[in-house]
Enzyme design. Structure first.
Site, mmCIF file in Angstrom:
data_model
loop_
_atom_site.group_PDB
_atom_site.id
_atom_site.type_symbol
_atom_site.label_atom_id
_atom_site.label_comp_id
_atom_site.label_asym_id
_atom_site.label_seq_id
_atom_site.Cartn_x
_atom_site.Cartn_y
_atom_site.Cartn_z
ATOM 1 N N HIS A 1 -88.926 38.130 71.193
ATOM 2 C CA HIS A 1 -89.145 39.233 72.229
ATOM 3 C C HIS A 1 -88.530 40.497 71.547
ATOM 4 O O HIS A 1 -88.637 41.602 72.224
ATOM 5 C CB HIS A 1 -89.006 38.978 73.399
ATOM 6 N N ASP B 1 -87.923 31.567 70.974
ATOM 7 C CA ASP B 1 -87.782 32.991 71.117
ATOM 8 C C ASP B 1 -86.938 33.385 69.740
ATOM 9 O O ASP B 1 -85.814 33.750 70.103
ATOM 10 C CB ASP B 1 -87.240 33.344 72.498
ATOM 11 N N SER C 1 -79.984 39.498 74.347
ATOM 12 C CA SER C 1 -80.979 38.610 73.852
ATOM 13 C C SER C 1 -80.864 38.995 72.459
ATOM 14 O O SER C 1 -80.589 39.913 71.780
ATOM 15 C CB SER C 1 -82.280 39.405 74.133
HETATM 16 N N1 ARG Z 1 -86.288 37.689 80.144
HETATM 17 C C1 ARG Z 1 -85.847 38.077 78.874
HETATM 18 C C2 ARG Z 1 -84.968 39.168 78.835
HETATM 19 O O1 ARG Z 1 -84.901 39.906 79.786
HETATM 20 C C3 ARG Z 1 -86.935 37.834 77.906
HETATM 21 C C4 ARG Z 1 -88.165 38.701 78.145
HETATM 22 C C5 ARG Z 1 -89.240 38.608 77.037
HETATM 23 N N2 ARG Z 1 -90.179 37.902 77.444
HETATM 24 C C6 ARG Z 1 -91.418 38.051 78.142
HETATM 25 N N3 ARG Z 1 -92.405 37.190 78.513
HETATM 26 N N4 ARG Z 1 -91.528 39.326 78.732
HETATM 27 O O2 ARG Z 1 -85.272 40.271 77.932
HETATM 28 N N1 ASP Z 2 -83.707 38.593 77.801
HETATM 29 C C1 ASP Z 2 -82.478 39.520 78.060
HETATM 30 C C2 ASP Z 2 -82.537 40.705 76.912
HETATM 31 O O1 ASP Z 2 -83.539 40.648 76.426
HETATM 32 C C3 ASP Z 2 -81.245 38.746 78.321
HETATM 33 C C4 ASP Z 2 -80.902 38.847 79.751
HETATM 34 O O2 ASP Z 2 -81.226 39.469 80.651
HETATM 35 O O3 ASP Z 2 -80.311 37.608 80.057
HETATM 36 O O4 ASP Z 2 -81.345 40.912 76.512
#
Ligand code: ARG
Ligand code: ASP
Length: 719
Positions: free
Chosen positions: A84, A220, A654
């Site tokens: 991502h 990921d 991330s």
């Molecule tokens: N929650 C994770 C972070 O905040 C990964 C998000 C990316 N994935 C998604 N399905 N939008 O960045």
């Molecule tokens: N998914 C998040 C990021 O892209 C990490 C988190 O918020 O825990 O940095």
């Protein structure tokens, strides 16, 4: 009596072994954390993690793009981060013919690695406490802007001194809400190439449905490489550049992890706000988040439906949708977590005890006696204005047409300014022309039109009329609440909804054509909205932030005095930090227990060929059937996919390496568990877990699924 009990619990709390909370400064590890880290199982030293005298793990960590982390895993600048995090770049290389987003991409040789204009990675060269010199000549009487300008002037001197004679950059940044300042010297590389990405059905498996959730089965990760010039120095893209030779790269562990193992996360967490007063937490959880959640939900409904129906729209909108959905869901989880944790009441109770401590001493009373009352006062005053601002930014100002139209504002301005020459105006028109194809490549007029109707409806019906630009009230009345008709009129009449129209307009542009822009219905809405924000809201918000910045600085200092035995960590601010904890499951609800790892079995269980997010890659299925896991399977003979631990992480973490007691790479951090998403405001050791991609699954996908063994062979694997 109550008071003594309170003091006792607080001091005891601050003495017990920390349970995962904290994002610590690498230069202070030795002083503050090393002992505890070693007691928790770490076998390396603080000096192995950060040193300016010799290469250390820090030299293998980068800030990736604007807001993620990456780590170097080979002597040839090979870099791992999340799928991502690379998503936008993978998307930009994708088209209906080469759909790398859906199918994945693997360069078979250095020559096939793809450049990514605009993408950079940044190393931390060193950091240093410069509080005294940064605050030189700052006096308590100064207002915020005077203070800021003195600090800016001091910082300039510090920075110039630090980078003299090098190609490094530097900045001086506030920590602990401006009670401390650190110099950060950095080195940035601009030629970063895409090496590999798994197909979305691995890299984004579970999609937005599983996002922020446990159990998780997302592969990921994506693979990039840093290129440098012949002298191993940063350079803009050139085909003559060569793979970068790093000062340090991480060893990759094939040993696997067990529950209770020590782990740490080394990366660039973006923003946390752990030391706010109750009023601020209440505002975020109960005002700011709900407004944004509702408006984002409407955008997502339109986009998701269109992506289901049209492959091209899926390519065009997948990165945008992921961004919108990510924060939408985060805010839902955060508000729920704040409620469940009783965070506002906990903060109020803390404030009560704090106030008693303040009142017990006349000096403290003089310094901090009015602090919380001022906070409450300014928040009460601010909430309606902030709501108005959030309604506008998450509403009308998130309509693509409106934003795009406004990108022509400079052209309008310059066209009417006598001192701007014709050739400057033409150059600007040409520049806008050059951007047309890039913008429209990822634009679908019908998606945007539907979003327009939906957001305008909510905005006009729900937002506070007291803070609404007049144009909305007029148009709402003239369309008599028919938002579809309003949308149709704007999209049919505006030139900014069509690449052909914009191009034709710009090709024969001369400065008198500015009046056509001024008459454009999308531009009119945009201009009126931005003008309103500037005239009526920005100043108010600016005043609010001035006041709260200064209150927060005092409150931070006061909290540190109030709890002298507690070890404080500064809020995240996109600087390099270490979080440490243990591999551990949790209990999200009564009678529910979560295991600490997930496996390939779970991917097969979740499979649903009807739903895009749950399609299982056929190669993966075949390897599962034959259990052909190579050296990457676990000793329990399953294929581990992800695991969770108590490390305190946030957005920006991330892509961060998750390391074991010996400093070897065991995984790539990519998310947090649902019940703990409020950790940016308050950490709960029972519920907060970071989610890590098991490095063995990453290697398995590279080697066995993608057949890109050349990449695994570059790495130093530890058995
Ligand atoms: N929650 C994770 C972070 O905040 C990964 C998000 C990316 N994935 C998604 N399905 N939008 O960045
Ligand atoms: N998914 C998040 C990021 O892209 C990490 C988190 O918020 O825990 O940095």
């Amino acid at each position: 009596m109550k008071k003594t009990i309170f003091f006792l619990t607080f001091f005891l709390l601050s003495l017990i072994v920390h349970a995962g909370e904290g994002m610590w400064l690498p230069i202070l590890l030795q002083q503050l954390n090393e002992k505890e880290m070693r007691a928790m199982g770490m076998r390396i030293t603080a000096d192995d993690i950060y040193s300016i005298n010799h290469s250390s793990l820090k030299d293998a960590i980068v800030l990736f793009g604007g807001g993620c982390t990456g780590e170097i895993v080979s002597g040839q600048g090979l870099l791992l981060t999340n799928h991502h995090c690379g998503y936008g770049n993978i998307q930009r290389h994708s088209s209906l013919e080469h759909d790398y987003l859906t199918d994945g991409f693997w360069a078979q040789s250095f020559a096939e690695e793809l450049p990514n204009p605009g993408l950079s990675v940044t190393f931390l060269v060193r950091m240093q406490d410069v509080t005294t010199s940064a605050l030189n000549n700052v006096t308590p009487r100064m207002n915020e802007s005077q203070r800021d300008s003195v600090i800016a002037a001091n910082s300039k001197i510090i920075v110039n001194e630090a980078v003299k004679g090098t190609h490094y950059k530097a900045s001086v940044r506030p920590f602990f809400a401006g009670n401390q300042y650190y110099l950060l010297v950095t080195e940035t590389f601009n030629d970063i190439r895409l090496v590999g990405a798994p197909p979305s059905n691995i890299g984004k498996f579970g999609g937005d449905t599983d996002n922020w959730m446990w159990p998780r089965h997302t592969g990921d990760f994506s693979v990039f490489r840093i290129y440098a010039d012949k002298n191993n120095n940063p350079a803009d893209y050139s085909k003559d550049n060569v793979p970068y030779t790093p000062k340090k790269y991480l060893n990759v562990s094939l040993k696997g992890v067990s529950e209770g193992d020590f782990t740490f996360v080394y990366g660039f967490p973006g923003t946390t706000q752990e030391y706010l007063p109750a009023a601020a937490v209440d505002m975020v959880a109960n005002h700011k988040n709900p407004i944004a959640i509702g408006l984002r939900q409407q955008r997502l409904d339109v986009i998701n439906q269109a992506m289901e129906q049209d492959r091209l729209v899926r390519i065009q909108y997948s990165a945008k949708a992921a961004g919108i959905a990510n924060f939408w869901k985060k805010m839902i989880g955060e508000s729920r977590g704040i409620k469940r944790l009783d965070a506002v009441d906990k903060k109020l109770a803390f404030e009560n005890d704090f106030s008693q401590w303040v009142a017990a001493d006349p000096y403290r009373e003089a310094a901090y006696g009015k602090l919380l009352a001022e906070y409450n006062h300014i928040y009460t005053d601010f909430i309606p204005k902030n709501n108005a601002y959030n309604y506008l930014t998450e509403g009308p100002l998130s309509i693509e047409l409106i934003r795009y139209a406004y990108s022509f504002n400079k052209l309008v301005q310059q066209s009417s300014q006598q001192n701007v020459t014709d050739s400057a105006v033409n150059a600007l028109a040409k520049q806008l022309h050059a951007g047309v194809d890039g913008y429209f490549k990822n634009y679908d007029i019908n998606v945007d039109r539907k979003i327009f109707a939906a957001l305008m409806n909510t905005y006009c019906e729900k937002a506070d009329a007291e803070y609404m630009p007049a144009i909305y009230k007029e148009l709402k009345a003239s369309y008599n609440g028919d938002y579809e008709k309003w949308a149709d009129d704007v999209f049919d009449r505006s030139i900014f909804a069509s690449a052909e129209k914009v191009k034709a307009f710009l090709e024969k542009y001369s400065r008198k054509d500015a009046k056509k822009i001024l008459k454009d219905p999308a531009f009119q809405l945009a201009a009126a909205t931005y003008a309103y924000v500037q005239l009526n809201l920005s100043k108010e918000l600016g005043r609010f932030y001035d006041v709260t910045d200064s209150l927060q600085r005092i409150y931070m200092k006061a909290q540190m005095e109030f709890l002298p035995k507690k070890q404080f960590y500064p809020d995240a601010n996109s600087t390099l930090r270490v979080a440490y904890g243990k591999v551990k499951g949790y209990e999200p609800a009564d009678a529910v227990e979560y295991n600490w790892f997930s496996t390939l079995d779970g991917i097969i269980q979740k499979e649903n060929p009807e739903i895009y997010d749950y399609v299982v890659d056929p190669r993966l299925k075949e390897l599962y059937r034959t259990k052909d896991y190579g050296p990457y399977g676990d000793r329990d003979s399953s294929m581990h996919v992800t695991f969770i631990a108590t490390n305190h992480t946030t957005g920006g973490n991330s892509g961060s390496p998750v390391l074991d007691a010996d400093g070897n790479l065991i995984g790539i951090n990519f998310d947090r568990c649902w019940e703990g998403t409020m950790s940016d405001l308050m950490y709960d050791p029972d519920q907060c877990r970071n989610i890590t991609l098991d490095i063995r699954y990453c290697l398995f996908v590279i080697d066995k699924v993608a057949g890109a063994k050349r990449l695994v062979e570059e790495m130093n694997l530890i058995n």
